[in-house]
Write an enzyme that holds these catalytic residues in place. Structure first.
Site, PDB file in Angstrom:
ATOM      1  N   ILE A 297      -6.573   5.368   4.829  1.00  0.00           N
ATOM      2  CA  ILE A 297      -7.966   5.447   5.242  1.00  0.00           C
ATOM      3  C   ILE A 297      -8.119   5.128   6.721  1.00  0.00           C
ATOM      4  CG2 ILE A 297     -10.217   4.332   4.873  1.00  0.00           C
ATOM      5  CD1 ILE A 297      -9.085   3.980   1.868  1.00  0.00           C
ATOM      6  N   ASP A 298      -7.341   4.181   7.222  1.00  0.00           N
ATOM      7  CA  ASP A 298      -7.435   3.773   8.618  1.00  0.00           C
ATOM      8  C   ASP A 298      -7.005   4.896   9.544  1.00  0.00           C
ATOM      9  OD1 ASP A 298      -8.230   1.828  10.385  1.00  0.00           O
ATOM     10  OD2 ASP A 298      -6.408   0.624  10.240  1.00  0.00           O
ATOM     11  N   ASP A 299      -5.835   5.494   9.274  1.00  0.00           N
ATOM     12  CA  ASP A 299      -5.385   6.620  10.096  1.00  0.00           C
ATOM     13  C   ASP A 299      -6.374   7.769  10.042  1.00  0.00           C
ATOM     14  OD1 ASP A 299      -2.465   6.739  11.366  1.00  0.00           O
ATOM     15  OD2 ASP A 299      -2.441   5.333   9.702  1.00  0.00           O
TER      16      ASP A 299
END
Length: 646
Positions: A385-387
């Site tokens: 989710i962060d990337d």
């Protein structure tokens, strides 16, 4: 012109020059395919376990062993120990594994550096004081008894997803490691040891002194007794069921091997998967194992020492997608035109990396369309989710010749991220609602975080992405904002899960909140500013030691680093403090510490794999975050997004 105005003008001019030099350096680091990747440095257990794997499989290479040993020796402290991060305290498991690796490389136990290491290990409690993972490696050679390790039954693969302690209750990194280890635990292999390790025990006749169990009314006591029950089950398990479970685990492992041969793009699952499959009869020439071993070789960074001798460092994983999206954002913030060829190449590469097939995340979200990005070159099973949030933000900054393709990719990424929101309104890194309290209680799980609950830094990046796409008023965005406001510490900081630590959390959250419309006069923003000002170092920079995850006195404290100074500046700039003294001093610190080639020197670890237990030095952090902060300072643009939602 007042003295303050002159000072500000001087600082701004110096910041422009510093930014220009840094931009040139970063542009020169781009691969011709469009990606950036800095070294990902962790600790010597990666190198030690690589040598132990080669010893176990019988594929030792004298040149590899010698080069790895040089790296391991170069990280030894004067007291004979090894640490898990630069400047950190000695750590028993790292010291045990490094010592054993050097014994494999031919270092004699009575050599001064080896004798110092073994004496310290004995003083720290011997091998018995090391983590379970270390003792598993030693058990492979008979240096530790399998009976004295926690039991991991392969039947775990059959536990339904609605039952506590099923494999999907574990974070993806732990899940990928535990499944192959259940096979290893069931087989309990022992290869002939090339030497003994009596010198690492406090008492060689009693290497594992008995320890009292915790009371049965405590969680620790309950899980210790569960482990005893599992040991008993081993003696009475139904052989057909166990055999079927082992084969189910093997099938699960093989199905998750990536196209480059690795598992999850990280080292631990790869080494244990190779061992597990080899124990089941897979020959080293089998395509699965051949590809797996080749993938590990690609994690090796070769260099030369001061004497010109080859040195080999093993990366725990590689971070090209993360590095590329952060580099793209940094260059755009620094004023590089949106249609610059380097940025267009970066977008072309990132677009090709988008993942359109289901992965393990779909166990919890079966109806959600894929569309995320992973951290590594090849990790289609585990986009994160962060990337995905940062890639979307990067795509939004570039003027690409195919805007429709870019827009489609951004919408698919945002759709996937929205679908991965947890019940509490926040976001974890790889899975939704991966917050069971039970896995961390298992006796086996003493190696670091094994669940993936929502975190402030990831949630902030998703909120920033959603606002940049015009979704500020979406109820799901508002739930994320509300969660972030509720998660602020009494000090005014936010906890940093994937970066060290409160500086990273605060540097992520404040820009997201203010971009989302939280006024800079809001009490939460003012508390964050006050906290950042209170922890600024005398030299003008900011730093925070990894020990802040364990000890409150280290929170916001540590030697100034380029990346952490940049995080503090990003928060302060977003909070409207561009003309403040704290910002001027922070910018000046970055100006004055820049190296002649436009980079910054940063030996300290500012990245986090598992809080405290596994620390990371992302070698590109020292570039991308200072460029981002300086660019926003120079151009008086406190937010990175090209457009803001209404």
């Amino acid at each position: 012109m007042t003295a303050t105005a002159v000072e500000s003008s001087t600082t701004l001019a110096a910041a422009r020059q510093t930014t220009a030099r840094a931009v040139d350096n970063l542009l020169a680091r781009q691969d011709e395919q469009g990606w950036w990747k800095g070294d990902l440095e962790t600790n010597v257990t990666m190198d030690a376990e690589d040598l132990l794997l080669r010893q176990f499989l019988g594929i030792q290479d004298p040149a590899v062993t010698a080069a790895a040993a040089r790296h391991i020796r170069s990280r030894q402290r004067q007291d004979g120990t090894w640490t898990t991060f630069h400047g950190g305290p000695p750590e028993v498991s790292a010291t045990v594994e490094a010592y054993v690796a050097l014994r494999l490389a031919g270092d004699e136990p009575d050599a001064p550096h080896m004798a110092a290491a073994s004496a310290w290990v004995r003083g720290a409690g011997g091998i018995a004081a090391s983590r379970v993972f270390t003792r598993i490696w030693l058990a492979l050679f008979g240096w530790w008894r399998w009976e004295d390790l926690p039991e991991l039954p392969p039947e775990l693969i059959y536990v339904p997803t609605w039952v506590p302690l099923n494999i999907y209750d574990f974070g993806c990194w732990a899940r990928q490691t535990i499944v192959p280890l259940t096979i290893v635990s069931a087989k309990r292999p022992v290869r002939p040891a090339p030497f003994d390790l009596d010198e690492l025990h406090t008492d060689p006749l009693r290497p594992n002194p008995p320890r009292p169990m915790a009371p049965p009314t405590t969680w620790d006591g309950a899980f210790q007794r569960l482990d005893r029950a599992l040991h008993a089950y081993r003696k009475v398990n139904l052989r057909p069921v166990r055999k079927a479970a082992i084969h189910s685990c093997a099938r699960w492992i093989i199905e998750r091997q990536e196209s480059d041969g690795c598992w999850g793009g990280i080292q631990p699952p790869a080494v244990y998967s190779i061992i597990a499959l080899h124990l089941l009869g897979y020959d080293l020439d089998h395509p699965v194992l051949r590809a797996g071993l080749a993938s590990l070789d690609r994690f090796a960074i070769w260099s030369k020492d001061a004497d010109g001798e080859p040195v080999r460092m093993v990366e725990a994983c590689q971070s090209p997608v993360w590095d590329t999206c952060l580099a793209t954002i940094a260059l755009a913030d620094a004023g590089v035109p949106g249609d610059h060829p380097a940025l267009v190449r970066a977008v072309d590469w990132m677009l090709d990396e988008q993942i359109f097939k289901p992965g393990d995340w779909s166990v919890r979200r079966p109806e959600l369309r894929p569309g995320g990005w992973a951290f590594e070159f090849h990790n289609d099973n585990y986009p994160d989710i962060d990337d995905t949030a940062e890639v979307v933000l990067a795509l939004d900054r570039v003027d690409h010749p195919d805007p429709e393709r870019v827009q489609h990719a951004m919408q698919r990424g945002a759709e996937w991220n929205l679908g991965m929101q947890s019940r509490n309104g926040a976001w974890g890194a790889f899975d939704a609602d991966n917050a069971s309290p039970f896995p961390n209680r298992l006796p086996f799980c003493d190696f670091g975080e094994v669940i993936d609950p929502p975190s402030a830094d990831v949630t902030a990046h998703v909120v920033e992405m959603l606002v940049a796409l015009g979704e500020r008023d979406d109820p799901r965005t508002q739930r994320g904002i509300d969660w972030l406001l509720a998660e602020q510490e009494p000090s005014g900081a936010w906890f940093g899960r994937w970066g060290t630590n409160y500086l990273y959390g605060t540097g992520s959250v404040v820009p997201a909140l203010t971009l989302a419309g939280i006024p800079t006069t809001h009490p939460a923003i003012r508390r964050a500013v006050s906290w950042l000002e209170s922890v600024q170092n005398e030299d003008g920079g900011w730093g925070e030691d990894q020990r802040s995850y364990r000890k409150r006195e280290w929170v916001g404290r540590g030697t100034s680093t380029a990346s952490q100074t940049a995080w503090a500046l990003l928060a302060l700039l977003a909070a409207g403090e561009r003309e403040g003294e704290a910002v001027r001093r922070g910018v000046t610190w970055l100006v004055e510490t820049q190296c002649a080639d436009g980079s910054w020197d940063e030996p300290y670890f500012t990245g986090t794999g598992f809080p405290w237990d596994f620390s990371i030095n992302y070698h590109l952090y020292r570039m991308v975050f200072p460029i981002t902060a300086l660019g926003r300072y120079v151009h008086a643009q406190p937010f990175g997004a090209k457009r803001q939602g209404g």
